[in-house]
Design a protein around this motif. Structure first.
Motif, PDB file in Angstrom:
ATOM      1  N   TYR A 171      12.067  -3.796  -2.866  1.00 46.60           N
ATOM      2  CA  TYR A 171      11.956  -2.259  -3.124  1.00 46.60           C
ATOM      3  C   TYR A 171      10.919  -1.527  -2.346  1.00 46.60           C
ATOM      4  O   TYR A 171      11.414  -0.425  -2.019  1.00 46.60           O
ATOM      5  CB  TYR A 171      11.007  -2.291  -4.772  1.00 46.60           C
ATOM      6  N   THR A 172      10.064  -2.404  -1.916  1.00 41.18           N
ATOM      7  CA  THR A 172       9.012  -1.748  -0.885  1.00 41.18           C
ATOM      8  C   THR A 172       9.658  -1.377   0.440  1.00 41.18           C
ATOM      9  O   THR A 172       9.540  -0.275   0.808  1.00 41.18           O
ATOM     10  CB  THR A 172       7.922  -2.461  -0.799  1.00 41.18           C
TER      11      THR A 172
ATOM     12  N   PHE B  21       1.643  -4.616   8.024  1.00 38.87           N
ATOM     13  CA  PHE B  21       1.034  -5.002   6.902  1.00 38.87           C
ATOM     14  C   PHE B  21       1.899  -4.624   5.534  1.00 38.87           C
ATOM     15  O   PHE B  21       2.213  -5.509   4.641  1.00 38.87           O
ATOM     16  CB  PHE B  21      -0.253  -3.780   6.615  1.00 38.87           C
ATOM     17  N   ALA B  22       2.725  -3.401   5.478  1.00 42.16           N
ATOM     18  CA  ALA B  22       3.510  -3.261   4.292  1.00 42.16           C
ATOM     19  C   ALA B  22       4.779  -3.956   4.235  1.00 42.16           C
ATOM     20  O   ALA B  22       5.221  -4.212   3.215  1.00 42.16           O
ATOM     21  CB  ALA B  22       3.969  -1.681   4.508  1.00 42.16           C
TER      22      ALA B  22
ATOM     23  N   TYR C 289      12.024 -13.233   6.047  1.00 44.36           N
ATOM     24  CA  TYR C 289      12.123 -13.444   4.571  1.00 44.36           C
ATOM     25  C   TYR C 289      11.064 -13.814   3.855  1.00 44.36           C
ATOM     26  O   TYR C 289      10.459 -13.139   3.001  1.00 44.36           O
ATOM     27  CB  TYR C 289      13.378 -14.142   4.278  1.00 44.36           C
ATOM     28  N   ASN C 290      10.501 -15.016   4.314  1.00 46.73           N
ATOM     29  CA  ASN C 290       9.181 -15.565   3.448  1.00 46.73           C
ATOM     30  C   ASN C 290       8.010 -14.899   3.678  1.00 46.73           C
ATOM     31  O   ASN C 290       7.070 -15.073   2.919  1.00 46.73           O
ATOM     32  CB  ASN C 290       9.016 -17.139   3.605  1.00 46.73           C
TER      33      ASN C 290
ATOM     34  N   ALA D 277       7.856 -11.172   3.925  1.00 53.32           N
ATOM     35  CA  ALA D 277       8.166  -9.809   3.644  1.00 53.32           C
ATOM     36  C   ALA D 277       7.715  -9.385   2.197  1.00 53.32           C
ATOM     37  O   ALA D 277       7.539 -10.063   1.363  1.00 53.32           O
ATOM     38  CB  ALA D 277       9.595  -9.513   3.673  1.00 53.32           C
ATOM     39  N   SER D 278       7.576  -8.384   2.264  1.00 48.81           N
ATOM     40  CA  SER D 278       7.330  -7.504   0.843  1.00 48.81           C
ATOM     41  C   SER D 278       8.512  -7.513  -0.043  1.00 48.81           C
ATOM     42  O   SER D 278       9.416  -7.897   0.314  1.00 48.81           O
ATOM     43  CB  SER D 278       6.875  -6.035   1.131  1.00 48.81           C
ATOM     44  N   SER D 279       8.444  -6.873  -1.235  1.00 41.76           N
ATOM     45  CA  SER D 279       9.553  -6.958  -2.126  1.00 41.76           C
ATOM     46  C   SER D 279      10.468  -5.929  -1.332  1.00 41.76           C
ATOM     47  O   SER D 279      10.390  -4.968  -0.766  1.00 41.76           O
ATOM     48  CB  SER D 279       8.939  -6.466  -3.429  1.00 41.76           C
TER      49      SER D 279
ATOM     50  N   PRO E 184       3.354  -8.361   5.097  1.00 39.95           N
ATOM     51  CA  PRO E 184       2.038  -8.863   4.731  1.00 39.95           C
ATOM     52  C   PRO E 184       1.603 -10.127   5.212  1.00 39.95           C
ATOM     53  O   PRO E 184       0.361 -10.083   5.686  1.00 39.95           O
ATOM     54  CB  PRO E 184       1.663  -8.564   3.370  1.00 39.95           C
ATOM     55  N   HIS E 185       2.605 -11.123   5.074  1.00 41.61           N
ATOM     56  CA  HIS E 185       1.965 -12.833   5.503  1.00 41.61           C
ATOM     57  C   HIS E 185       1.775 -12.495   6.862  1.00 41.61           C
ATOM     58  O   HIS E 185       0.788 -13.349   7.155  1.00 41.61           O
ATOM     59  CB  HIS E 185       2.852 -13.745   4.762  1.00 41.61           C
TER      60      HIS E 185
ATOM     61  N   TYR F 283       0.978 -10.305   8.767  1.00 43.36           N
ATOM     62  CA  TYR F 283      -0.202  -9.480   9.055  1.00 43.36           C
ATOM     63  C   TYR F 283      -1.409 -10.341   8.804  1.00 43.36           C
ATOM     64  O   TYR F 283      -2.179 -10.387   9.500  1.00 43.36           O
ATOM     65  CB  TYR F 283      -0.163  -8.107   8.338  1.00 43.36           C
TER      66      TYR F 283
END
Lengths: 462, 358
Positions: free
Chosen positions: B320-321, B67-68, B313-314, B316-318, B71-72, B74
């Motif tokens: 930073y996260t 999820f973290a 890559y497409n 994933a979260s940012s 997210p896509h 998930y």
């Protein structure tokens, strides 16, 4: 019903059912630490009996809590996929942290708590009990952090990712953890959990006292739980006040719905009880004039924002929120009253003869459950129509790939399975309580003696 | 190495931990009804009693990490496979409460009910995980909006049923080997026979599953084929630049995996249950490694167009996260490994029924 309605109903149902159990775990967890510490330091056997009995109750409760908790983590993805894409960056992080920092701690040391009596040293057992209690509190912390960001989103920016999907991206992780509402909501929920756990102990102990069974066990359990319950109940209005204040600052529509306040006004009243007519936008009931203004700013002339400041489509369902909020507060007052009264009689040494009061305590076990549910309900329903306050509407968060018949199927199954679970949980709890704690005579040898035997066994194996 | 790759590895690590740990307790559950008599069944339950909950946390944490970090993936996976996930949830719920409730009551019917619930829950969970893996290998109907466009029935094909059954057999074998480690006397001999039987079914199934995977999805080998098999879309630079090294390592793992499988049998014959268990765990680790390597850098492959694949890559979260969470994971995972070791160490040795047992 639409997929949105069904998914909301399912989430509300599964979340509220789940939320019966963690507060018991958190509250009982704290009491277990107290009981076992007393045993460890006083070495009195009755405290071992107490600890062991409540660990059994804790275990039955914990397992249902775990089983129903995993459902919620899945539901974000299954029913609220669009929401998950939107907040994954922010919401997923505390969820993962809950797994890494809380669940492993809790589940690992739970094993020692349940089965460790003959395996580990008493000090380590006590340590494990503390870790389980800490784990359950930390798990509450992380999940409330995640939820609080939905209530008061901060430290994010909206970005379009490479798929053209707009989503919230964290700019500062610590600010997300300490979002404006997270700490006050955490404190409020945890204190609520302490009350719920303590009332379970009070109820069962009062039952034994009435039946004149396991008297020493029951008197000690009752007294300790009473102190915890009284402290937590007295603390709660203060913590709750801070929480309400934060809600007003950041979610004024929610606060207005709590109090059924349509008209922005100075000297705003606070209702003790009442009813909101959403058609005519009026609230009827018994009110203390000016009390709301005063509580929000310590000034009767303070102007409180009413629902008239918000477009109709941005208002939560007022009467539901009003009622659940007032149920919570009324029950909170009741907990203060009943625990202080009992403390008074305890001090006068007449508590255990007051059968009517003990009977009241037996029945009261359900009330903190209702209060916690009502509090949670008003917090969540009061956030509507937003899924993430001011950012994402509930209707925009649902899964696109899921059909209504699918949600119907799962909803009906959840209804049946949870009914069975509730029934079995109550049955097992009832059985454990009827069975009562092991009497001193039944426990063949003292734990420490057994432990010495165990040590010597270990020695001989080497 | 970027954070996306690191998170692919972390999620993979969590799922590997889950497969190895919950794998054996799901296996014990699948075998539960083969045990006759209350005492034996209690031994089986108590052999996993102190650890099953912690084992399941690996799944919960993997879910949170997915999820973290992605997210896509998930969102697409969980909403696309709504009903299978619900069935999995019910399986896990029944399993969890069965363990706790079964021995709380002496009545025959009561125990029978929870025995059956425990076993069926475990069997379903094991099957569903296998079916899920099979589907990830075969790819999904994922559209340009990242949403799953197929139906429930699209997820059930002869191949995915095969991987489901394969997983059930693998977990059952792993569970029987675990029981062999945790029991004594006659029961130990009995579970050892189960382990042998499961092994003899497992080996041909492994061969068949591998055969069909290669037949249907030869590109699963692309990442470690020394460049002989063409990638469907661009290989990841890490693979492209280290084609030879990755391939050599992968094929060494293939050989070691074969040895581990042989060693399971050898250790069982020589009555070295711990050896057998470690071999079985290593074998599972290797299978997951091949699977991850075959998929990388994709996470979910679209059958509609490679453009719609969800890759690291497409989805994933940012950054930073991913970075913050990576730091958290680095702090947390050593603790996790610490408690896990303490618990397994505390409960080492043969399972015995005591007053605190289920």
């Amino acid at each position: 019903m639409s997929v949105e309605d069904l998914s909301r109903l399912q989430f509300a149902f599964t979340a509220m059912f789940h939320y019966i159990f963690p507060p018991f775990s958190i509250g009982l967890g704290l009491l277990l630490v107290v009981f076992e510490s007393l045993y460890y330091f006083t070495k009195k056997k009755v405290y071992e009996v107490i600890t062991r009995f409540w660990i059994k109750i804790f275990a039955a409760n914990f397992s249902v809590g775990v089983a129903t908790g995993i459902v919620l983590e899945f539901e974000f993805g299954t029913n609220w996929a669009t929401y998950s894409r939107f907040v994954g960056d922010v919401f997923g992080s505390p969820l993962a942290a809950e797994g890494i920092f809380a669940f492993f701690l809790e589940s690992g040391f739970l094993a020692v708590l349940l089965f460790g009596w003959n395996k580990v040293k008493p000090g380590f057992h006590l340590f494990a009990t503390m870790m389980v209690a800490l784990g359950s509190i930390m798990s509450g912390f992380w999940i409330i952090v995640a939820n609080s960001w939905q209530q008061t989103p901060v430290a994010y920016e909206l970005v379009q990712d490479m798929n053209g999907f707009t989503r919230a991206v964290i700019t500062d992780f610590w600010q997300v953890i300490f979002s404006p509402s997270s700490m006050s909501r955490f404190a409020h929920s945890i204190v609520g959990a302490f009350i719920q756990g303590a009332f379970l102990v009070l109820s069962v102990s009062a039952y034994f006292l009435l039946k004149k069974k396991h008297l020493e066990f029951a008197q000690k359990s009752f007294t300790i739980a009473l102190i915890v319950a009284a402290c937590a109940s007295l603390l709660q209005p203060w913590v709750g006040h801070i929480s309400a204040h934060v809600a007003y600052e950041h979610q004024p529509a929610k606060m207005a719905a709590f109090e059924g306040l349509y008209e922005t006004q100075e000297n705003a009243p606070m209702y003790l009880m009442g009813y909101v007519d959403e058609e005519t936008e009026t609230t009827h009931g018994i009110a203390v004039p000016g009390a709301l203004s005063y509580l929000l700013s310590w000034d009767f002339d303070y102007e409180v924002k009413g629902l008239d400041q918000f477009a109709k489509e941005d208002r939560p369902p007022v009467n539901h929120v009003f009622q659940s909020y007032h149920i919570m507060i009324a029950l909170g007052m009741f907990f203060i009253g009943i625990t202080l009264l009992a403390l008074f009689f305890r001090w006068r040494k007449s508590l255990f003869n007051k059968r009517w009061l003990l009977k009241l305590f037996v029945a009261s076990v359900i009330l903190p459950v209702i209060a916690n549910q009502a509090g949670w309900y008003s917090a969540e329903r009061g956030r509507q129509p937003w899924l993430v306050y001011g950012l994402l509407r509930t209707e925009d968060g649902i899964s696109k790939a899921v059909s209504a018949p699918e949600v119907w199927t799962s909803l009906i199954l959840f209804g049946l399975v949870y009914l069975l679970l509730l029934f079995v949980w109550l049955y097992v709890l009832n059985k454990e309580i009827k069975h009562g704690p092991e009497s001193h005579a039944q426990m063949e040898t003292d734990y420490r003696e057994r432990h010495e035997q165990f040590d010597s066994l270990n020695e001989s194996l080497k | 190495m970027d954070y996306q790759v690191l998170w692919f590895i972390i999620v993979g690590f969590l799922l590997t931990g889950y497969a190895i740990l919950d794998g054996f307790d799901l296996g014990v559950g699948a075998l539960h009804l083969f045990a006759k008599g209350d005492h034996d069944r209690r031994i089986l339950l108590n052999s996993i009693g102190p650890v099953w909950d912690g084992n399941e946390v690996w799944l919960v944490t993997a879910g949170g990490a997915l999820f973290a970090a992605f997210p896509h993936v998930y969102a697409t996976a969980f909403s696309g496979f709504y009903l299978p996930f619900m069935i999995l949830l019910f399986a896990l719920i029944f399993r969890a409460v069965s363990i706790e409730f079964r021995s709380k009551e002496d009545m025959k019917g009561w125990r029978k009910f929870w025995d059956v619930a425990f076993s069926i829950g475990s069997i379903f969970a094991a099957l569903l995980f296998g079916v899920a893996i099979g589907n990830v290998i075969m790819g999904f109907k994922i559209g340009s909006d990242m949403e799953y466009q197929g139906s429930f029935l699209d997820l059930i094909s002869p191949y995915t049923v095969l991987t489901g059954v394969f997983n059930l057999i693998m977990f059952s074998m792993h569970g029987a080997i675990y029981l062999n480690l945790k029991t004594e006397g006659q029961l130990k001999e009995r579970v050892k026979r189960w382990a042998f039987r499961a092994y003899y079914i497992f080996v041909p199934f492994y061969a068949i599953t591998t055969f069909f995977t290669m037949l249907k999805r030869p590109e699963m080998l692309a990442n470690f084929s020394f460049g002989l098999i063409e990638h469907i879309d661009e290989p990841h630079p890490l693979i492209a630049h280290n084609q030879i090294i990755v391939s050599v390592i992968a094929w060494i793992v293939v050989v070691l995996n074969a040895l581990a499988i042989l060693n399971i049998h050898r250790s069982l014959v020589k009555s070295k249950p711990l050896n057998a268990f470690v071999s079985s765990a290593l074998m599972m680790m290797a299978i997951i490694l091949f699977f991850a390597l075959g998929l990388f850098p994709n996470m979910m492959v679209s059958n509609l167009s490679p453009e719609y694949n969800l890759d690291i890559y497409n989805s994933a979260s940012s950054d930073y996260t991913l970075k913050t969470m990576f730091i958290l994971a680095c702090i947390g995972l050593p603790f996790v490994l610490g408690y896990t070791s303490i618990i397994y160490w505390t409960y080492r040795g043969v399972t015995k029924i005591t007053d605190t047992s289920y």
